[in-house]
Design a protein around this motif. Sequence first.
Motif, PDB file in Angstrom:
ATOM      1  N   PRO A 135       0.811  -1.169  -0.208  1.00 62.33           N
ATOM      2  CA  PRO A 135      -0.221  -0.085  -0.262  1.00 62.33           C
ATOM      3  C   PRO A 135       1.087   1.400  -0.401  1.00 62.33           C
ATOM      4  CG  PRO A 135      -0.415  -0.982   2.116  1.00 62.33           C
ATOM      5  CD  PRO A 135       0.564  -1.885   0.933  1.00 62.33           C
ATOM      6  N   VAL A 136       0.492   2.933  -0.488  1.00 60.19           N
ATOM      7  CA  VAL A 136       1.086   3.715  -0.381  1.00 60.19           C
ATOM      8  C   VAL A 136       0.778   3.892   0.957  1.00 60.19           C
ATOM      9  CG1 VAL A 136       0.059   6.382  -1.231  1.00 60.19           C
ATOM     10  CG2 VAL A 136       0.247   3.942  -2.658  1.00 60.19           C
ATOM     11  N   SER A 137       1.780   4.583   1.269  1.00 59.00           N
ATOM     12  CA  SER A 137       2.863   5.183   2.287  1.00 59.00           C
ATOM     13  C   SER A 137       1.873   6.780   2.569  1.00 59.00           C
ATOM     14  CB  SER A 137       3.782   5.237   2.789  1.00 59.00           C
ATOM     15  OG  SER A 137       4.333   3.266   3.326  1.00 59.00           O
ATOM     16  N   VAL A 138       0.672   7.196   2.962  1.00 60.11           N
ATOM     17  CA  VAL A 138       1.038   8.558   3.933  1.00 60.11           C
ATOM     18  C   VAL A 138       1.711   9.130   4.356  1.00 60.11           C
ATOM     19  CG1 VAL A 138      -1.231  10.255   4.340  1.00 60.11           C
ATOM     20  CG2 VAL A 138      -1.385   7.190   3.363  1.00 60.11           C
ATOM     21  N   ILE A 139       1.643  10.380   4.117  1.00 57.74           N
ATOM     22  CA  ILE A 139       2.499  11.068   4.321  1.00 57.74           C
ATOM     23  C   ILE A 139       2.010  12.055   5.820  1.00 57.74           C
ATOM     24  CG2 ILE A 139       3.987  13.848   4.707  1.00 57.74           C
ATOM     25  CD1 ILE A 139       5.310  12.814   1.372  1.00 57.74           C
ATOM     26  N   GLY A 140       2.089  11.709   7.328  1.00 57.19           N
ATOM     27  CA  GLY A 140       1.426  12.068   7.872  1.00 57.19           C
ATOM     28  C   GLY A 140       2.330  13.428   8.649  1.00 57.19           C
ATOM     29  N   ASP A 141       1.993  13.702  10.275  1.00 53.42           N
ATOM     30  CA  ASP A 141       2.814  14.672  10.586  1.00 53.42           C
ATOM     31  C   ASP A 141       3.944  14.616  10.901  1.00 53.42           C
ATOM     32  OD1 ASP A 141       0.755  17.049  10.764  1.00 53.42           O
ATOM     33  OD2 ASP A 141      -0.314  16.329  12.318  1.00 53.42           O
ATOM     34  N   GLY A 151       6.035  12.536   9.111  1.00 53.87           N
ATOM     35  CA  GLY A 151       6.459  11.906   8.789  1.00 53.87           C
ATOM     36  C   GLY A 151       6.085  10.796   7.272  1.00 53.87           C
ATOM     37  N   VAL A 152       6.719  10.039   7.495  1.00 50.11           N
ATOM     38  CA  VAL A 152       6.333   8.650   6.185  1.00 50.11           C
ATOM     39  C   VAL A 152       6.358   7.351   7.473  1.00 50.11           C
ATOM     40  CG1 VAL A 152       6.351   7.383   4.082  1.00 50.11           C
ATOM     41  CG2 VAL A 152       6.410   9.761   4.367  1.00 50.11           C
ATOM     42  N   VAL A 153       5.290   7.127   7.402  1.00 49.05           N
ATOM     43  CA  VAL A 153       5.590   5.452   7.456  1.00 49.05           C
ATOM     44  C   VAL A 153       6.492   4.499   6.647  1.00 49.05           C
ATOM     45  CG1 VAL A 153       4.579   3.651   9.043  1.00 49.05           C
ATOM     46  CG2 VAL A 153       4.943   5.635   9.819  1.00 49.05           C
ATOM     47  N   ALA A 154       7.403   3.941   6.926  1.00 47.17           N
ATOM     48  CA  ALA A 154       7.575   3.052   5.947  1.00 47.17           C
ATOM     49  C   ALA A 154       7.602   1.655   6.080  1.00 47.17           C
ATOM     50  CB  ALA A 154       9.598   3.120   6.052  1.00 47.17           C
ATOM     51  N   SER A 155       7.003   0.939   4.464  1.00 47.78           N
ATOM     52  CA  SER A 155       6.950  -0.134   5.232  1.00 47.78           C
ATOM     53  C   SER A 155       7.556  -0.822   4.667  1.00 47.78           C
ATOM     54  CB  SER A 155       5.406  -0.072   3.405  1.00 47.78           C
ATOM     55  OG  SER A 155       6.097   0.019   2.382  1.00 47.78           O
ATOM     56  N   VAL A 188       9.136   5.211  -5.437  1.00 49.79           N
ATOM     57  CA  VAL A 188       9.337   4.582  -4.573  1.00 49.79           C
ATOM     58  C   VAL A 188       9.990   5.797  -3.643  1.00 49.79           C
ATOM     59  CG1 VAL A 188      10.996   2.432  -4.088  1.00 49.79           C
ATOM     60  CG2 VAL A 188       9.026   2.795  -6.040  1.00 49.79           C
ATOM     61  N   ARG A 189       9.675   5.563  -2.187  1.00 45.79           N
ATOM     62  CA  ARG A 189      10.445   5.913  -0.688  1.00 45.79           C
ATOM     63  C   ARG A 189      12.127   5.469  -0.644  1.00 45.79           C
ATOM     64  NH1 ARG A 189       4.985   7.858   0.824  1.00 45.79           N
ATOM     65  NH2 ARG A 189       4.625  10.218  -0.169  1.00 45.79           N
ATOM     66  N   VAL A 190      12.735   6.152  -1.202  1.00 44.08           N
ATOM     67  CA  VAL A 190      13.569   5.019  -0.250  1.00 44.08           C
ATOM     68  C   VAL A 190      13.981   6.522   0.656  1.00 44.08           C
ATOM     69  CG1 VAL A 190      16.034   4.156  -0.447  1.00 44.08           C
ATOM     70  CG2 VAL A 190      14.783   4.427  -2.248  1.00 44.08           C
ATOM     71  N   HIS A 191      14.220   5.769   1.795  1.00 45.33           N
ATOM     72  CA  HIS A 191      14.509   6.843   2.911  1.00 45.33           C
ATOM     73  C   HIS A 191      16.066   6.250   3.222  1.00 45.33           C
ATOM     74  CE1 HIS A 191       9.939   7.170   3.894  1.00 45.33           C
ATOM     75  NE2 HIS A 191       9.776   6.376   3.538  1.00 45.33           N
ATOM     76  N   PHE A 239      12.448   1.746   3.184  1.00 44.52           N
ATOM     77  CA  PHE A 239      11.267   2.070   1.817  1.00 44.52           C
ATOM     78  C   PHE A 239      10.008   2.054   2.121  1.00 44.52           C
ATOM     79  CE2 PHE A 239      15.103  -0.892   0.830  1.00 44.52           C
ATOM     80  CZ  PHE A 239      15.688   0.491  -0.412  1.00 44.52           C
ATOM     81  N   SER A 240       9.454   3.225   1.073  1.00 40.37           N
ATOM     82  CA  SER A 240       7.747   3.123   0.829  1.00 40.37           C
ATOM     83  C   SER A 240       7.455   3.151   0.044  1.00 40.37           C
ATOM     84  CB  SER A 240       7.354   4.653   2.228  1.00 40.37           C
ATOM     85  OG  SER A 240       8.437   5.781   1.390  1.00 40.37           O
ATOM     86  N   VAL A 241       6.132   3.245  -0.040  1.00 36.54           N
ATOM     87  CA  VAL A 241       5.349   3.877  -1.443  1.00 36.54           C
ATOM     88  C   VAL A 241       4.479   4.562  -1.316  1.00 36.54           C
ATOM     89  CG1 VAL A 241       3.947   2.360  -3.928  1.00 36.54           C
ATOM     90  CG2 VAL A 241       5.404   1.456  -2.168  1.00 36.54           C
ATOM     91  N   GLY A 242       5.415   5.622  -2.353  1.00 36.46           N
ATOM     92  CA  GLY A 242       5.073   6.660  -2.987  1.00 36.46           C
ATOM     93  C   GLY A 242       3.165   7.073  -3.740  1.00 36.46           C
ATOM     94  N   SER A 243       3.345   6.131  -4.633  1.00 39.72           N
ATOM     95  CA  SER A 243       2.074   6.443  -5.232  1.00 39.72           C
ATOM     96  C   SER A 243       1.916   5.437  -6.326  1.00 39.72           C
ATOM     97  CB  SER A 243       1.748   7.503  -5.984  1.00 39.72           C
ATOM     98  OG  SER A 243       2.465   7.825  -7.428  1.00 39.72           O
ATOM     99  N   TYR A 244       1.190   4.300  -7.243  1.00 44.07           N
ATOM    100  CA  TYR A 244       0.415   4.474  -8.354  1.00 44.07           C
ATOM    101  C   TYR A 244      -0.311   4.967  -9.019  1.00 44.07           C
ATOM    102  CZ  TYR A 244       2.064   0.402  -5.084  1.00 44.07           C
ATOM    103  OH  TYR A 244       2.873  -0.841  -4.471  1.00 44.07           O
ATOM    104  N   GLN A 245       0.644   5.056 -10.283  1.00 45.68           N
ATOM    105  CA  GLN A 245      -0.115   5.925 -11.595  1.00 45.68           C
ATOM    106  C   GLN A 245       0.243   5.588 -12.542  1.00 45.68           C
ATOM    107  OE1 GLN A 245       0.217  10.132 -10.317  1.00 45.68           O
ATOM    108  NE2 GLN A 245      -1.821  10.545  -9.602  1.00 45.68           N
ATOM    109  N   ASP A 246      -1.063   5.586 -13.946  1.00 46.08           N
ATOM    110  CA  ASP A 246      -0.793   5.572 -15.135  1.00 46.08           C
ATOM    111  C   ASP A 246       0.687   4.404 -15.722  1.00 46.08           C
ATOM    112  OD1 ASP A 246      -2.855   6.280 -15.371  1.00 46.08           O
ATOM    113  OD2 ASP A 246      -1.700   8.356 -15.287  1.00 46.08           O
TER     114      ASP A 246
END
Length: 157
Positions: A74-80, A82-86, A108-111, A96-103
């Motif tokens: 699942p996409v990781s949401v940015i909150g107050d 920061g991002v909770v990595a998956s 992919v976020r690398v922390h 690592f986390s997923v930012g979005s799936y689009q078209d």
Amino acid sequence: MQLGVGTRASVTLKPVRYEFANPARDEWDDNWLVISGDVSAADTKWHFAVPCLMTFEAKQISTWLRSVADGGIPVSVIGDAGVVASLEFTEPNLAFSVGSYQDGSISVRVHFALESRPVGQSCDGRDQFWVEVAATAADLDLSAAEWDKALLAFPDR
């Protein structure tokens, strides 16, 4: 493993050696890997080489990349806070986390934290600094295969 090659941001990671060359018959000390990273983002470039993954943790990266390619993470949401990595590890240097799936494109976020974060980089109160890279499912599958191949030189000891 290369992510985002030819795009605005890219991350290259590779295992380069065990932290300790000679096994000491200690599961933890024997299996720390030094990971080399080259990162390029819009406003910064940097390199690091730090012992930050256990051999068994390193194997999780390719599994995670393939799951992202299949849309299974699942996409990781940015909150107050920061991002909770998956995908996180014992040492917080990489995550690592997923930012979005689009078209057909996957963000992919690398922390990066501690010694793997760029020197002097502000993290706006977060514990981690991340770089977001664009990839396709095929890119992620290729990166996973490259990572698996690189890890063959570093079996669990």
